[in-house]
Motif scaffolding. Structure first.
Motif: not given
Length: 349
Positions: A83-92, A140-150
């Protein structure tokens, strides 16, 4: 390893850095595909302040090279999207349901902000079990990369927009994230989707992804045309996908009382965003303004990948330019200056 960095405000280029090392809960990914985002241009332009030799990029897929001792879901050799955003999942903030804001405002946005990004041969992923997902064999990698942000950001625009089934939606700006807002509105069951832009390539893609009507803001008044298309009522949901004061004001004007303005743009310039007073009902028209930062997390990524496996849409239609990593300077110029009718630039490693 080789990395493409922001050397200082307004200047980019290649440098060499050590391959990062994982902590116990982290992973190192060898990059295979990456996308260039307008946010990268905002960053280089000084949108978040000065940075020195910061590796750019936040949209990537790759192969796991190494994992920390506590990582349970992934092993070296796994093909993953991060993910383009990689949270700290234990944060309040995460526990309160606002994971993108973990650690402070926009705190989940680490890549090319508070840590090195993904435009390198390898990149580091914090809390790997929670912040990346295995890519199915049929995607495909070419498609999956769009899941990161768009896909995640564009769909968020539709989700936050509270679109009723059969409702009316206007998507202001049909760049990649706006196009995915259009696709998201269709998937959410909108009855009328209006795409607003002026670039012919983008307007054609908007129709492909679900726009029923097109408004070219260089040829007609956007507010008047949308009022005409909605019988004078305005839309249930306006998705502002540009990040500009003028466009935001239009979004407020075209939204009916009780409707929602969903903003998914990056407001990279100016000190203020203005709300037109009278169209806002002098503060009492019950128009909701919803904001958000790209949702992250493995669950989100797995759901988006499922949409691709099911062939609900094809994000690779947005890929207008492909460059090798060694051509990154040229690739960044094309994306930054919007050359050659660019929509989205894919970088291969």
């Amino acid at each position: 390893m080789k990395a493409f960095v922001m050397k200082e405000i307004g200047r980019v280029g290649f440098t060499h850095k050590p391959v990062p090392q994982p902590g116990p809960n982290d992973a190192i990914v060898r990059t295979s595909r990456a996308l260039i985002c307008t946010s990268d241009s905002h960053t280089v332009g000084g949108g978040i302040g000065p940075r020195h030799d910061l590796t750019l990029g936040h949209e990537a897929v790759g192969v796991v090279a190494e994992v920390g001792s506590e990582v349970r879901e992934f092993r070296p050799g796994d093909r993953v999207v991060v993910g383009a955003i990689t949270p700290d999942w234990g944060d309040p903030a995460s526990q309160a349901g606002h994971s993108s804001q973990s650690g402070g405002p926009l705190g989940g946005w680490k890549f090319s902000n508070t840590k090195d990004g993904v435009f390198a041969e390898y990149f580091h992923v914090n809390e790997a079990d929670a912040n990346m997902a295995r890519i199915p064999d049929d995607v495909s990698d070419d498609a999956a990369v769009y899941c990161a942000d768009m896909l995640s950001t564009g769909f968020m625009g539709a989700e936050h927009g509270d679109i009723p089934i059969g409702g009316t939606v206007a998507v202001l700006a049909q760049g990649p994230v706006g196009l995915m807002g259009t696709a998201g509105a269709k998937l959410r069951g909108a009855g009328l989707i209006i795409g607003v832009d002026a670039v012919p390539t983008r307007l054609k893609l908007a129709q492909t992804y679900g726009a029923d009507e097109i408004v070219d803001f260089t040829r007609e008044d956007v507010v008047e045309r949308i009022e005409e298309l909605t019988g004078g009522e305005g839309v249930d949901t306006a998705i502002e996908a540009l990040g500009a004061d003028a466009t935001f004001q239009i979004a407020v004007r075209i939204t009916k009382p009780g409707g929602t303005v969903s903003t998914i743009g990056y407001y990279g310039t100016g000190e203020y965003v203005h709300i037109p007073r009278v169209p806002w009902g002098v503060g009492m028209a019950e128009k909701t303004i919803a904001t958000g930062l790209c949702p992250g997390g493995r669950l989100r990524l797995e759901r988006l990948l499922r949409m691709l496996s099911a062939k609900r849409l094809d994000p690779t239609l947005m890929t207008t330019h492909i460059f090798a990593f060694d051509e990154m300077e040229q690739a960044f110029e094309v994306a930054d200056k919007k050359l050659d009718d660019v929509v989205k630039v894919l970088v291969t490693f």
